[in-house]
Design an enzyme around this catalytic site. Structure first.
Site, PDB file in Angstrom:
ATOM      1  N   GLN A  89       0.814  -1.217   0.000  1.00  0.00           N
ATOM      2  CA  GLN A  89       0.000   0.000   0.000  1.00  0.00           C
ATOM      3  C   GLN A  89       0.846   1.265   0.000  1.00  0.00           C
ATOM      4  O   GLN A  89       2.052   1.221   0.249  1.00  0.00           O
ATOM      5  CB  GLN A  89      -0.923  -0.005   1.221  1.00  0.00           C
ATOM      6  CG  GLN A  89      -0.196  -0.210   2.542  1.00  0.00           C
ATOM      7  CD  GLN A  89      -1.053  -0.881   3.608  1.00  0.00           C
ATOM      8  OE1 GLN A  89      -2.272  -0.837   3.547  1.00  0.00           O
ATOM      9  NE2 GLN A  89      -0.422  -1.494   4.599  1.00  0.00           N
ATOM     10  N   ASP A  94      -8.768  -5.250  13.050  1.00  0.00           N
ATOM     11  CA  ASP A  94      -8.533  -3.808  12.892  1.00  0.00           C
ATOM     12  C   ASP A  94      -8.087  -3.572  11.449  1.00  0.00           C
ATOM     13  O   ASP A  94      -6.926  -3.289  11.176  1.00  0.00           O
ATOM     14  CB  ASP A  94      -7.464  -3.359  13.899  1.00  0.00           C
ATOM     15  CG  ASP A  94      -7.253  -1.857  13.846  1.00  0.00           C
ATOM     16  OD1 ASP A  94      -7.998  -1.169  13.124  1.00  0.00           O
ATOM     17  OD2 ASP A  94      -6.332  -1.381  14.531  1.00  0.00           O
ATOM     18  N   SER A  95      -9.025  -3.708  10.547  1.00  0.00           N
ATOM     19  CA  SER A  95      -8.683  -3.670   9.120  1.00  0.00           C
ATOM     20  C   SER A  95      -8.904  -2.275   8.553  1.00  0.00           C
ATOM     21  O   SER A  95      -9.424  -1.390   9.223  1.00  0.00           O
ATOM     22  CB  SER A  95      -9.602  -4.644   8.376  1.00  0.00           C
ATOM     23  OG  SER A  95     -10.931  -4.158   8.420  1.00  0.00           O
ATOM     24  N   ASP A 124      -0.435  -0.134  13.176  1.00  0.00           N
ATOM     25  CA  ASP A 124      -0.023   1.093  13.887  1.00  0.00           C
ATOM     26  C   ASP A 124       0.194   0.818  15.372  1.00  0.00           C
ATOM     27  O   ASP A 124       0.838   1.599  16.066  1.00  0.00           O
ATOM     28  CB  ASP A 124      -1.058   2.212  13.673  1.00  0.00           C
ATOM     29  CG  ASP A 124      -2.470   1.743  13.977  1.00  0.00           C
ATOM     30  OD1 ASP A 124      -2.788   1.587  15.161  1.00  0.00           O
ATOM     31  OD2 ASP A 124      -3.245   1.514  13.031  1.00  0.00           O
ATOM     32  N   HIS A 130      -9.725   2.991  19.007  1.00  0.00           N
ATOM     33  CA  HIS A 130      -8.969   1.875  19.593  1.00  0.00           C
ATOM     34  C   HIS A 130      -9.570   1.408  20.917  1.00  0.00           C
ATOM     35  O   HIS A 130      -9.615   0.213  21.197  1.00  0.00           O
ATOM     36  CB  HIS A 130      -7.489   2.266  19.762  1.00  0.00           C
ATOM     37  CG  HIS A 130      -6.781   2.406  18.445  1.00  0.00           C
ATOM     38  ND1 HIS A 130      -6.076   3.523  18.073  1.00  0.00           N
ATOM     39  CD2 HIS A 130      -6.710   1.560  17.381  1.00  0.00           C
ATOM     40  CE1 HIS A 130      -5.579   3.360  16.856  1.00  0.00           C
ATOM     41  NE2 HIS A 130      -5.952   2.170  16.412  1.00  0.00           N
ATOM     42  N   PRO A 143      -8.288  -4.338  -0.972  1.00  0.00           N
ATOM     43  CA  PRO A 143      -7.540  -5.453  -0.390  1.00  0.00           C
ATOM     44  C   PRO A 143      -8.166  -6.023   0.886  1.00  0.00           C
ATOM     45  O   PRO A 143      -7.959  -7.175   1.229  1.00  0.00           O
ATOM     46  CB  PRO A 143      -6.163  -4.848  -0.080  1.00  0.00           C
ATOM     47  CG  PRO A 143      -6.257  -3.400  -0.350  1.00  0.00           C
ATOM     48  CD  PRO A 143      -7.505  -3.115  -1.087  1.00  0.00           C
ATOM     49  N   ASP A 166      -0.052 -12.650   6.156  1.00  0.00           N
ATOM     50  CA  ASP A 166      -1.430 -12.397   5.778  1.00  0.00           C
ATOM     51  C   ASP A 166      -2.352 -13.128   6.778  1.00  0.00           C
ATOM     52  O   ASP A 166      -2.279 -14.354   6.914  1.00  0.00           O
ATOM     53  CB  ASP A 166      -1.636 -12.939   4.358  1.00  0.00           C
ATOM     54  CG  ASP A 166      -3.046 -12.702   3.854  1.00  0.00           C
ATOM     55  OD1 ASP A 166      -3.913 -12.319   4.657  1.00  0.00           O
ATOM     56  OD2 ASP A 166      -3.267 -12.903   2.640  1.00  0.00           O
TER      57      ASP A 166
HETATM   58  N1  SPD Z   1     -11.724   4.690   6.944  1.00  0.00           N
HETATM   59  C1  SPD Z   1     -10.616   4.070   7.594  1.00  0.00           C
HETATM   60  C2  SPD Z   1     -10.999   2.959   8.512  1.00  0.00           C
HETATM   61  C3  SPD Z   1      -9.771   2.359   9.086  1.00  0.00           C
HETATM   62  C4  SPD Z   1     -10.003   1.436  10.209  1.00  0.00           C
HETATM   63  N2  SPD Z   1      -8.772   0.917  10.737  1.00  0.00           N
HETATM   64  C5  SPD Z   1      -7.914   1.883  11.272  1.00  0.00           C
HETATM   65  C6  SPD Z   1      -6.681   1.332  11.833  1.00  0.00           C
HETATM   66  C7  SPD Z   1      -6.350   1.990  13.101  1.00  0.00           C
HETATM   67  N3  SPD Z   1      -5.633   1.135  13.952  1.00  0.00           N
END
Ligand code: SPD
Length: 279
Positions: free
Chosen positions: A31, A155-156, A86, A62, A162, A138
């Site tokens: 990315q 936490d996507s 992160d 979070h 993707p 993955d």
């Molecule tokens: N629109 C973005 C949504 C992102 C969700 N995940 C964020 C990751 C933070 N740890």
């Protein structure tokens, strides 16, 4: 003249943030990674043009993604975080003193490197901790090989491109197999304004395999629309059926001092506006 970072969503919405010079601008194998200094929200992580988190408001997302399921469980000892490179989600999970093992499965090592250098308040969760294992793979490939967990947190990024695979019936089934019989999952499902059909589909699929499926909302000013939907699910623990007293006791026993989550917010976040309930 001010520079502005602009995020566009589905040709329906644009939001702009005044920014200083870009601090990171690199393409990983997976990315486009950017970090900006913003005027009002501290540093901001952007992946493929979408805001992921800012130093000022990341706690809302979070805390709610992590503590709603973890406090719905009487004694979570093991957690897997899918994505979340992160470090913010795993940082929150590691605050539960009874936690014995946290496994972070993040596909992109470059995101973790960037966050360690530029977003240390979030990447605190990535620092060496005897309870933490980081697996740079993955998640869709790895999830089936992990021992059964108390909690799985997804936490996507958004449910398109993707990350679409992380919202598929197959992936949800693999999350369920990764859980102990009394485990809980939570995932981010997107904006109820912009991802309504995806949220509805995720809820339908989860309801086929879990007894309790509870969508809940969190306010995140820097995400498009400002209101975000998360979903918690379990066969054993209904996150909506806990009493305020029980949640207060658990929070106190675990010594959690939080800025967004409270037992009242936990239960209140599951009172859905009609248009979300109908999804
Ligand atoms: N629109 C973005 C949504 C992102 C969700 N995940 C964020 C990751 C933070 N740890």
């Amino acid at each position: 003249m001010k520079a502005w970072f602009c995020e566009e969503l589905k040709g329906q919405w644009r939001q702009s943030v005044p920014v200083g010079p870009v601090l990171v601008d690199q393409q990983s194998d997976f990315q486009h990674i950017q970090v900006y200094e913003t005027e009002g929200f501290g540093r901001m992580l952007v992946l493929d043009g979408k805001v992921q988190c800012t130093e000022r408001d990341e706690f809302t997302y979070h805390e709610m993604l992590t503590h709603v399921p973890m406090l719905s469980h009487p004694e979570p000892k093991t957690v897997v975080v899918v994505g979340g490179g992160d470090g913010g989600t795993v940082r929150e999970a590691l605050r539960h003193p009874g936690l014995e093992k946290a496994t972070l499965v993040e596909i992109d090592p470059q995101v973790m490197e960037v966050c360690r250098q530029w977003l240390p308040t979030m990447a605190k969760g990535l620092q060496p901790d005897p309870r933490l294992e980081i697996v740079t793979r993955d998640a869709a490939e790895v999830i089936g090989s992990l021992p059964p967990q108390d909690i799985v947190l997804v936490d996507s990024s958004d449910p398109e491109g993707p990350s679409e695979v992380l919202f598929s019936a197959e992936f949800f089934a693999s999350l369920k197999r990764a859980l102990k019989p009394d485990g809980l999952i939570a995932l981010q499902a997107g904006s109820p304004f912009f991802f309504g059909p995806q949220i509805a589909a995720a809820r339908r699929e989860l309801e086929k395999i879990f007894r309790f499926v509870r969508p809940y909302l969190v306010a995140i000013p820097t995400y498009p629309g400002g209101t975000w939907c998360l979903i918690a699910a379990s066969d054993a623990h209904d996150p909506q059926a806990l009493s305020l007293e029980e949640l207060r006791l658990r929070r106190q026993q675990r010594g959690l001092e939080l800025r967004y989550y409270s037992p009242e917010v936990h239960l209140g976040s599951m009172a859905l506006p009609e248009f979300v309930r109908e999804l």
